[in-house]
Each structure stands twice: as structure tokens, then as C-alpha cells.
Motif scaffolding. Structure first.
Motif, short mmCIF file in Angstrom:
data_model
loop_
_atom_site.label_atom_id
_atom_site.label_comp_id
_atom_site.label_asym_id
_atom_site.label_seq_id
_atom_site.Cartn_x
_atom_site.Cartn_y
_atom_site.Cartn_z
N VAL A 17 -45.24 13.16 0.65
CA VAL A 17 -44.84 12.96 -0.74
C VAL A 17 -43.40 12.49 -0.82
CG1 VAL A 17 -44.35 14.17 -2.92
CG2 VAL A 17 -46.53 14.54 -1.73
N SER A 18 -42.55 13.05 0.01
CA SER A 18 -41.15 12.64 0.04
C SER A 18 -41.02 11.17 0.43
CB SER A 18 -40.37 13.52 1.02
OG SER A 18 -39.02 13.09 1.12
N GLU A 19 -41.81 10.76 1.43
CA GLU A 19 -41.80 9.36 1.86
C GLU A 19 -42.41 8.46 0.79
OE1 GLU A 19 -41.00 6.15 4.31
OE2 GLU A 19 -40.39 8.25 4.54
N ALA A 20 -43.46 8.93 0.13
CA ALA A 20 -44.13 8.14 -0.90
C ALA A 20 -43.23 7.88 -2.10
CB ALA A 20 -45.39 8.86 -1.36
N ASN A 21 -42.29 8.77 -2.35
CA ASN A 21 -41.39 8.60 -3.50
C ASN A 21 -40.52 7.34 -3.38
OD1 ASN A 21 -41.63 10.47 -5.67
ND2 ASN A 21 -41.07 12.11 -4.24
N LYS A 22 -40.32 6.86 -2.16
CA LYS A 22 -39.55 5.62 -1.97
C LYS A 22 -40.28 4.44 -2.59
CE LYS A 22 -37.59 7.30 2.40
NZ LYS A 22 -37.52 7.08 3.89
N SER A 23 -41.61 4.43 -2.45
CA SER A 23 -42.41 3.36 -3.06
C SER A 23 -42.56 3.57 -4.56
CB SER A 23 -43.80 3.31 -2.41
OG SER A 23 -43.71 2.94 -1.05
N ALA A 24 -42.69 4.83 -4.97
CA ALA A 24 -42.83 5.13 -6.40
C ALA A 24 -41.60 4.70 -7.18
CB ALA A 24 -43.10 6.62 -6.59
N GLU A 25 -40.44 4.91 -6.61
CA GLU A 25 -39.20 4.52 -7.28
C GLU A 25 -39.13 3.02 -7.54
OE1 GLU A 25 -36.19 5.97 -4.69
OE2 GLU A 25 -36.50 8.10 -5.25
N ILE A 28 -49.57 6.49 0.79
CA ILE A 28 -48.70 7.25 1.70
C ILE A 28 -48.88 8.75 1.46
CG2 ILE A 28 -46.30 7.79 2.29
CD1 ILE A 28 -45.66 4.83 1.58
N ALA A 29 -48.95 9.13 0.20
CA ALA A 29 -49.02 10.56 -0.14
C ALA A 29 -50.31 11.20 0.37
CB ALA A 29 -48.92 10.73 -1.65
N VAL A 30 -51.43 10.48 0.28
CA VAL A 30 -52.71 11.09 0.68
C VAL A 30 -53.07 10.82 2.13
CG1 VAL A 30 -53.55 10.91 -1.68
CG2 VAL A 30 -54.17 9.14 -0.04
N ASN A 31 -52.43 9.79 2.72
CA ASN A 31 -52.78 9.39 4.08
C ASN A 31 -51.71 9.71 5.09
OD1 ASN A 31 -54.80 8.23 5.73
ND2 ASN A 31 -53.68 6.29 5.82
N GLY A 32 -50.50 9.93 4.59
CA GLY A 32 -49.41 10.28 5.48
C GLY A 32 -48.80 9.12 6.22
N THR A 33 -49.19 7.86 5.87
CA THR A 33 -48.60 6.70 6.55
C THR A 33 -48.22 5.65 5.54
OG1 THR A 33 -50.82 5.73 6.85
CG2 THR A 33 -49.94 7.05 8.65
#
Length: 312
Positions: A289-297, A307-312
């Protein structure tokens, strides 16, 4: 919860029943089937859909799908009514069985599910009657499925909103109505209700795109990824202007009534993802989720979800 009332209905005919359908509802006429069944006729009498047999509810204005936010003030609990049998068609056992299934759809698939029966439309069309009943029960917005069994004009109607309009195919709906109409005419209302409302299981079980940011293909991919990943995760999108921390708790309690899962919420208003669980959020999900926030922003919500559900 209600979508904007923009419906273009085209007539089609199937076997002995005339079927009218649209992107958000279908009605079937029982007249031909009743005639074919000789003297078989389903009748009952009761009061109209009214304040005495409905839940207390506020009246909400219509809103665009992209601004849909689950209403924090409108909660359905296990004891709340989801069946309004104004025509008196169900016995106690059938009422209980159907009610339990509707509550399962409400939690497991996050679908606002209801059944209404009537002997009198009050001069309204089946769509108008179903839409008003739906709005009275659930308010505005969200994913919904309401079956109207109508003994006034003998046109039964399935009112759909959100994901239910997107993921329930016309073929599946027509097939279900073909059999259910005969069950209704034969007096087997329980089987007919369960058959029609089972269409809700065509909808995603883990992805709830209230903010309408994903395509159907993206939702299907995310759904399959979660199911194949073996983790108890759900993902919801909202366009929220209030307190995200309270909203995610409310949605979590609805989806996981017995606890144990993890809900990830994407708020497109803040462009931020948050994860919540009644226990500690697993470290790998927190990291994703922390990594996914980079794309969400950046507004790349599909990438963020993957990224959030798959981890990549």
C-alpha cells in the motif's frame, strides 16, 4: 442509493413471455404465462409499500456515479428489513430464508439487496416504483439490486445500479427471469426470489469501485488476482470529502462482519490508499500500500490498485 434515471428500454420477446430490458432493469409480463397455466393465479392482499412497513430513511438527491460515496448514516444491520412483502406472498420460512440470503449479498458482495412485492403501483411505472422503493430503503449511490414482484400490472422488474448493471449480463438475466416467472405464477416465490437475486453473485466479491475509476477488465483482473493470491483482501474506491478513517472502518465492518480480513481503500479525493483490519495489517500489505501510494499520487489508480493487491 440511486443512479440518475436515464433509461432507454427496448422490447424483445422470448418464448411465451414478453421481456423488456435496459442497462439498469428488466421487467417480465406474467399475462401469457398465467393464461398458459390455465387457472393458476398468484394472489395476495396487504398494504402498499408505506411508512408502516419500511425502514426509517432519509430522502437523498441523485448524484453522479463518479461521486458515489457509501452513506455513513445509512447502515443495514442483520435485523433490518430487506424484504417488503406488501402483497403477502411469502410464508415465514420463505421470508427468513430469502432475508438471510439478501443480508449475505449485502455483506459479502457489498450489494444493496432488497425485494418488494405489491398489489398496487399507485399509478407509477414499475421502474418508478422500484426506484422509489430502493431510494427509501438504501438512499443514494452504491451497487444495488431490487426485485419488484408486481401483481398490479403483472410486470415484475429488476432494478439495478452500479456494479450490478455492469456485471450481470442480459443473457443471464433473461434466463433467470424466464424460469423465475414460471415459479412466481406457480406460487413458488422463494425459488423465484433466490434465483433472481443470485444474479448478484456475478458481481465482484472483493473489488468495490464506488468511485468508478476502473474499467470492467481492470476490475476483473484485480478480482482474479486477489482470489488467486490466497489473501483475505478487499479493495474499495471512494470519492470522499469526510473522514477517511471513519469511512474505512464502516466499510470494513460491512464487508467483514466477523472480522479477519483486510480492506484497502483508495480515496480519489485525497489520492491516497489506506489499509485497515480489526487486527494488525499484515506487513506485506502495508508495504504494498505504501508503494502503491506513489502511483495514486500521480492519479494512476489502476497501477496503484495492482501494486496494492499484487505487491509488485
Amino acid at each position: 442509493m440511486i443512479f440518475l434515471k436515464k433509461f432507454s428500454i427496448a422490447a424483445i420477446f422470448i418464448l411465451s413471455g414478453a421481456v423488456l430490458c435496459s442497462c439498469s432493469g428488466k421487467k417480465t409480463e406474467k399475462a401469457d404465462i398465467i393464461a398458459a397455466a390455465s387457472d393458476t393465479e398468484a394472489t395476495a392482499s396487504s398494504d402498499e409499500f408505506s411508512e408502516e412497513n419500511t425502514m426509517d430513511s432519509e430522502i437523498y438527491t441523485e448524484i453522479k456515479p463518479e461521486s458515489v460515496v457509501p452513506d455513513l448514516d445509512k447502515k443495514v444491520t442483520e435485523s433490518d428489513k430487506l424484504i417488503y412483502d406488501n402483497a403477502g406472498l411469502l410464508d415465514d420460512a420463505s421470508y427468513k430464508k430469502c432475508s438471510e440470503y439478501l443480508h449475505e449479498l449485502y455483506s459479502r458482495y457489498m450489494i444493496n439487496s432488497a425485494v418488494v412485492t405489491t398489489d398496487d403501483l399507485g399509478g407509477r411505472s414499475v421502474h418508478e416504483y422500484a426506484a422509489e422503493a430502493y431510494d427509501d430503503i438504501f438512499g443514494a449511490g452504491g451497487n444495488g439490486l431490487l426485485l419488484l414482484i408486481n401483481n398490479d400490472t403483472n410486470e415484475d422488474y429488476l432494478y439495478k445500479t452500479g456494479a450490478c448493471s455492469q456485471f450481470i449480463s442480459e443473457d443471464d438475466e433473461t434466463s433467470a427471469f424466464y424460469s423465475a416467472t414460471r415459479e412466481i405464477v406457480g406460487g413458488d416465490y422463494e425459488s423465484a426470489i433466490l434465483r433472481i437475486m443470485n444474479l448478484g453473485e456475478r458481481c465482484p466479491e472483493n473489488i468495490f469501485d464506488y468511485a468508478s475509476v476502473f474499467t470492467n477488465e481492470e476490475v476483473s483482473w484485480l478480482e482474479e488476482t486477489i482470489k488467486s493470491g490466497g489473501k483475505e483482501i478487499s479493495f474499495v474506491t471512494v470519492n470522499n470529502t469526510d473522514n477517511d478513517s471513519e469511512l474505512i472502518k464502516t466499510l470494513y465492518k460491512r464487508r467483514y462482519i466477523n472480522g479477519g480480513g483486510c480492506l484497502i481503500m483508495l480515496d480519489i479525493n485525497t489520492k491516497k490508499l489506506t489499509a485497515y483490519s480489526d487486527s494488525n495489517v499484515p506487513s506485506d500489505i502495508a508495504k504494498s500500500v505504501s508503494e502503491a501510494n506513489k502511483s495514486a499520487e500521480k492519479g494512476d489508480y489502476a497501477a496503484a490498485a495492482k501494486i496494492a493487491v499484487n505487491g509488485t
